[in-house]
Design a protein around this motif. Structure first.
Motif, PDB file in Angstrom:
ATOM      1  N   ALA A 184      53.080 -12.721 -12.047  1.00 53.92           N
ATOM      2  CA  ALA A 184      54.965 -13.099 -12.102  1.00 53.92           C
ATOM      3  C   ALA A 184      54.067 -14.394 -12.966  1.00 53.92           C
ATOM      4  CB  ALA A 184      55.853 -13.534 -11.450  1.00 53.92           C
ATOM      5  N   PRO A 186      52.985  -9.209  -7.673  1.00 53.51           N
ATOM      6  CA  PRO A 186      54.325  -9.220  -7.935  1.00 53.51           C
ATOM      7  C   PRO A 186      53.819 -10.871  -8.049  1.00 53.51           C
ATOM      8  CG  PRO A 186      55.330  -8.935  -5.735  1.00 53.51           C
ATOM      9  CD  PRO A 186      53.306  -7.796  -5.561  1.00 53.51           C
ATOM     10  N   ASP A 187      53.589 -11.630  -7.367  1.00 57.18           N
ATOM     11  CA  ASP A 187      53.434 -12.883  -7.129  1.00 57.18           C
ATOM     12  C   ASP A 187      52.515 -13.107  -8.340  1.00 57.18           C
ATOM     13  OD1 ASP A 187      55.671 -13.564  -5.664  1.00 57.18           O
ATOM     14  OD2 ASP A 187      54.337 -13.780  -4.008  1.00 57.18           O
ATOM     15  N   ASP A 205      59.113 -16.601 -12.870  1.00 55.42           N
ATOM     16  CA  ASP A 205      59.083 -17.231 -11.427  1.00 55.42           C
ATOM     17  C   ASP A 205      59.393 -15.394 -10.980  1.00 55.42           C
ATOM     18  OD1 ASP A 205      58.643 -19.368 -11.090  1.00 55.42           O
ATOM     19  OD2 ASP A 205      61.144 -20.194 -11.337  1.00 55.42           O
ATOM     20  N   ARG A 206      58.910 -15.284 -10.057  1.00 54.03           N
ATOM     21  CA  ARG A 206      58.962 -13.781  -9.051  1.00 54.03           C
ATOM     22  C   ARG A 206      60.230 -13.737  -9.427  1.00 54.03           C
ATOM     23  NH1 ARG A 206      57.466 -10.921  -4.023  1.00 54.03           N
ATOM     24  NH2 ARG A 206      57.907  -8.625  -4.994  1.00 54.03           N
ATOM     25  N   GLU A 264      59.838  -7.493 -11.735  1.00 57.17           N
ATOM     26  CA  GLU A 264      58.307  -7.217 -11.365  1.00 57.17           C
ATOM     27  C   GLU A 264      58.206  -5.711 -11.320  1.00 57.17           C
ATOM     28  OE1 GLU A 264      59.071 -10.429 -10.792  1.00 57.17           O
ATOM     29  OE2 GLU A 264      58.311 -11.213 -12.158  1.00 57.17           O
TER      30      GLU A 264
END
Length: 191
Positions: free
Chosen positions: A69, A65-66, A75-76, A80
């Motif tokens: 993003a 997910p990071d 930003d995370r 997500e």
């Protein structure tokens, strides 16, 4: 980010369209009829473009997910995870539409359902791009093309299939009942 990296990240989602188109072209090389060719195109589009393209996003948003993003320019957030499962729903619909038992009406419905999410995402991408200067590779380019075309092509192919099945052609002429195709016209003849 250098230009080659930016372009490759931005263009990557187009691989799903490429797989669908190449698969359909290969699958229809020796098709016995327009109807059979159209069915092949619908199934390839549903499974490769909508199904696998959405499943890939599901896996990516759940496992990295990071990275996703960052690719989109955010930003995370827990968002997500929600996007992952929205894409899982699109994948399931795509795989269902690829089934040989799926009707044209069902495929139109799948296309419309996918369109509501993906076309809304296109609006969001434009707002982020023009309103907030988010020029991240995952916010433009290939993702926009996919978000527009995945549902639109699904709907167009299914509507064409409905027309062939009902015996009507684009010109409004009745199709030949043996082939479900419009009578051919040649120079100097009137059909």
């Amino acid at each position: 980010m250098d230009t080659i990296s930016y372009v490759s990240q931005s263009a990557f989602p187009l691989v799903w369209i490429l797989v669908a188109v190449v698969g359909a072209f290969v699958g229809t090389r020796h098709s016995p009829s327009r109807r059979a060719a159209l069915e092949t195109w619908q199934r390839w589009w549903a499974v490769a473009a909508l199904g696998c393209g959405s499943l890939w996003l599901t896996v990516a948003f759940v496992t990295v997910p990071d990275v996703m993003a960052t690719a989109i320019g955010f930003d995370r957030t827990p968002f997500e995870f929600e996007i992952a499962f929205a894409n899982l729903g699109l994948a399931v619909m795509g795989f269902r539409a690829a089934s040989s038992s799926a009707t044209p009406r069902e495929r139109v419905t799948v296309g419309l359902g996918a369109g509501m999410f993906l076309w809304g995402a296109v609006i969001g991408h434009f707002v982020q791009w023009f309103g907030h200067g988010d020029h991240a590779p995952g916010n433009g380019g290939g993702v926009l093309v996919c978000d527009v075309l995945f549902p639109a092509v699904m709907i167009v192919l299914a509507r064409r299939s409905e027309r062939l099945a009902s015996g009507h052609t684009k010109s409004g002429r009745e199709a030949d009942p043996r082939t479900k195709m419009a009578p051919e016209t040649t120079a100097g003849s009137s059909a």
